[in-house]
Scaffold this active site. Structure first.
Site, PDB file in Angstrom:
ATOM      1  N   ARG A  91       0.870  -1.193   0.000  1.00  0.00           N
ATOM      2  CA  ARG A  91       0.000   0.000   0.000  1.00  0.00           C
ATOM      3  C   ARG A  91       0.905   1.241   0.000  1.00  0.00           C
ATOM      4  O   ARG A  91       1.927   1.245   0.682  1.00  0.00           O
ATOM      5  CB  ARG A  91      -0.944   0.030   1.224  1.00  0.00           C
ATOM      6  CG  ARG A  91      -2.036  -1.033   1.156  1.00  0.00           C
ATOM      7  CD  ARG A  91      -3.100  -0.805   2.216  1.00  0.00           C
ATOM      8  NE  ARG A  91      -4.004   0.274   1.876  1.00  0.00           N
ATOM      9  CZ  ARG A  91      -4.928   0.758   2.718  1.00  0.00           C
ATOM     10  NH1 ARG A  91      -5.036   0.275   3.945  1.00  0.00           N
ATOM     11  NH2 ARG A  91      -5.733   1.732   2.333  1.00  0.00           N
ATOM     12  N   ASP A 237      -2.278   9.119   8.015  1.00  0.00           N
ATOM     13  CA  ASP A 237      -1.472   8.069   7.378  1.00  0.00           C
ATOM     14  C   ASP A 237      -0.062   8.544   7.060  1.00  0.00           C
ATOM     15  O   ASP A 237       0.843   7.737   6.853  1.00  0.00           O
ATOM     16  CB  ASP A 237      -2.162   7.563   6.113  1.00  0.00           C
ATOM     17  CG  ASP A 237      -3.321   6.681   6.495  1.00  0.00           C
ATOM     18  OD1 ASP A 237      -4.374   7.214   6.880  1.00  0.00           O
ATOM     19  OD2 ASP A 237      -3.159   5.446   6.469  1.00  0.00           O
ATOM     20  N   ASN A 247      -4.979  11.581   5.250  1.00  0.00           N
ATOM     21  CA  ASN A 247      -5.810  10.657   6.036  1.00  0.00           C
ATOM     22  C   ASN A 247      -6.968  10.211   5.152  1.00  0.00           C
ATOM     23  O   ASN A 247      -7.097  10.650   3.995  1.00  0.00           O
ATOM     24  CB  ASN A 247      -6.295  11.313   7.334  1.00  0.00           C
ATOM     25  CG  ASN A 247      -6.869  10.296   8.318  1.00  0.00           C
ATOM     26  OD1 ASN A 247      -6.236   9.269   8.590  1.00  0.00           O
ATOM     27  ND2 ASN A 247      -8.059  10.528   8.833  1.00  0.00           N
ATOM     28  N   LYS A 248      -7.796   9.344   5.679  1.00  0.00           N
ATOM     29  CA  LYS A 248      -8.903   8.755   4.921  1.00  0.00           C
ATOM     30  C   LYS A 248      -9.699   9.803   4.151  1.00  0.00           C
ATOM     31  O   LYS A 248      -9.967  10.885   4.661  1.00  0.00           O
ATOM     32  CB  LYS A 248      -9.807   8.008   5.909  1.00  0.00           C
ATOM     33  CG  LYS A 248     -11.009   7.307   5.326  1.00  0.00           C
ATOM     34  CD  LYS A 248     -10.667   6.375   4.204  1.00  0.00           C
ATOM     35  CE  LYS A 248      -9.631   5.337   4.540  1.00  0.00           C
ATOM     36  NZ  LYS A 248      -9.045   4.668   3.351  1.00  0.00           N
TER      37      LYS A 248
HETATM   38  O1  MRU Z   1      -7.539   2.678   4.308  1.00  0.00           O
HETATM   39  P1  MRU Z   1      -7.315   2.535   5.784  1.00  0.00           P
HETATM   40  O2  MRU Z   1      -8.474   1.943   6.505  1.00  0.00           O
HETATM   41  O3  MRU Z   1      -6.011   1.837   6.089  1.00  0.00           O
HETATM   42  O4  MRU Z   1      -7.173   4.019   6.289  1.00  0.00           O
HETATM   43  C1  MRU Z   1      -6.965   4.262   7.645  1.00  0.00           C
HETATM   44  C2  MRU Z   1      -6.987   5.686   7.990  1.00  0.00           C
HETATM   45  O5  MRU Z   1      -7.102   6.570   7.160  1.00  0.00           O
HETATM   46  C3  MRU Z   1      -6.762   6.007   9.431  1.00  0.00           C
HETATM   47  O6  MRU Z   1      -7.498   7.113   9.810  1.00  0.00           O
HETATM   48  C4  MRU Z   1      -5.282   6.290   9.613  1.00  0.00           C
HETATM   49  O7  MRU Z   1      -4.522   5.202   9.172  1.00  0.00           O
HETATM   50  C5  MRU Z   1      -4.933   6.574  10.997  1.00  0.00           C
HETATM   51  S1  MRU Z   1      -4.908   5.082  11.877  1.00  0.00           S
HETATM   52  C6  MRU Z   1      -4.371   5.220  13.427  1.00  0.00           C
END
Ligand code: MRU
Length: 353
Positions: A91, A237, A247-248
């Protein structure tokens, strides 16, 4: 993390075997699976059986170290390079992945004895994981200072224990506030398309007995406008040198709405999420996932089948929207970010030694 009153981690080693909680099964089944080899680790990250930046870093470190440990001596040097590259490609956005792999790679860089390499790799992975747990605990303690009794908090995606090894980042302060007896209420963005908020964050909060409600992603602005949200905390992230964060998908719009409505917006993250090599958020690679994640839910078609979809998994929130960063070393604003970089440098170099 509590499940039916028992404590679990998201990823762990037991008698030389690597286990995770399969997050694609939640909230329907609490299923523990073994990742038997490096290809299983790669697939588990890519298919998001384990997800969330620090959790990806931890499983990558443990999976990489275990694969090195199990290597035949004659193939060790080749495997060290191949496995690193394989997992790094699983990823693109969360820098914790690279930091987890680097912690292992750095620990064996100057070694040539296979036995020393194997032991050092496992030891470095374990240190990385334990450090991650401690850092999340610290984030909880510092973040709790922002939470008043009666506080109503919005969070996006899942930055809970499931996204880390334990405790979480954004959810750690909420856990801590709850343990201190504060009454809090959490608005949980459902977080389309994969619904990590609805499936995972709400599940974690329910296990802890923390009062919450799931809201459609589009409802956050409405509740802010109504004065019903006092604070926003999300994870990240990757955090660039200028304080921009990835972030997401949907985090950026929540940050803009928070600023417009005068609601403080905080990012909670361990040091493994900081990337001082990237000068700005614009340089962070954004993962584009399958259109099917938007068009279907649990294999059920949500559209006519005549349309395609776009599916960026993350977005960038510029630093100007971020009130502060909740870190293992305290809460920082963009103005004193340089102090944070100094500490981060120390944290990374102590991982190397
Ligand atoms: O695609 P994901 O579910 O891996 O995305 C996760 C996020 O965006 C979280 O908010 C981020 O990793 C922070 S986790 C402590």
């Amino acid at each position: 993390m509590l499940y039916q009153g028992k404590n679990y981690r998201t990823v762990w080693l037991d008698e030389g075997k690597l286990f995770i909680i399969d997050q694609n099964e939640l909230p329907y089944n609490f299923k523990i699976i073994e990742l038997e080899n490096i290809n299983h680790v790669f697939a588990a990250i890519q298919k998001m059986k384990i997800r969330g930046a620090p959790a990806i870093g931890a499983v990558a470190a443990l999976g990489y170290a275990l694969a090195i440990y199990r290597s035949i001596d004659s193939q060790l040097s080749e495997n060290i390079i191949q496995y690193y590259e394989l997992l790094l490609a699983s990823r693109p956005t969360a820098v914790d992945l690279k930091n987890g792999l680097d912690a292992v790679k750095w620990s064996i860089e100057n070694e040539s004895d296979p036995n020393v390499i194997k032991t050092a790799a496992l030891q470095a992975a374990n240190i990385f994981v334990e450090n991650s747990v401690l850092e999340c605990k610290s984030i909880g303690k510092y973040g709790n200072q922002l939470i008043a009794d009666g506080c109503r908090i919005l969070t996006h995606c899942n930055a809970g224990a499931l996204a880390t090894v334990d405790h979480g980042t954004a959810l750690a302060p909420m856990r801590e506030a709850h343990y201190c007896g504060k009454k809090i209420f959490v608005y949980v963005d459902e977080t389309r398309p994969r619904c990590q908020g609805m499936r995972l964050t709400a599940w974690e909060l329910a296990q802890e007995g923390i009062d919450h409600a799931i809201i459609a992603d589009n409802a956050a602005g409405y509740y802010m406008q109504q004065g019903k949200i006092d604070l926003v905390i999300t994870g990240a992230d990757r955090i660039a040198a200028n304080g921009d964060i990835a972030n997401k998908i949907g985090t950026y719009s929540k940050a803009v709405l928070a600023k417009e409505n005068g609601v403080p917006f905080y990012i909670a993250a361990p040091f493994s999420t900081f990337d001082r090599e990237l000068s700005s958020g614009q340089d962070i690679p954004i993962e584009e996932r399958s259109p099917d994640e938007v068009l279907k839910f649990n294999n059920l078609a949500l559209s006519s089948g005549l349309s395609t979809a776009y599916n960026p998994a993350f977005d960038i929130t510029p630093a100007k929207y971020i009130t502060g960063y909740i870190t293992p070393a305290g809460i920082f604003t963009i103005k004193d970010f340089y102090k944070l970089w100094e500490m981060n440098i120390k944290a990374q170099s102590s991982r190397q030694s």
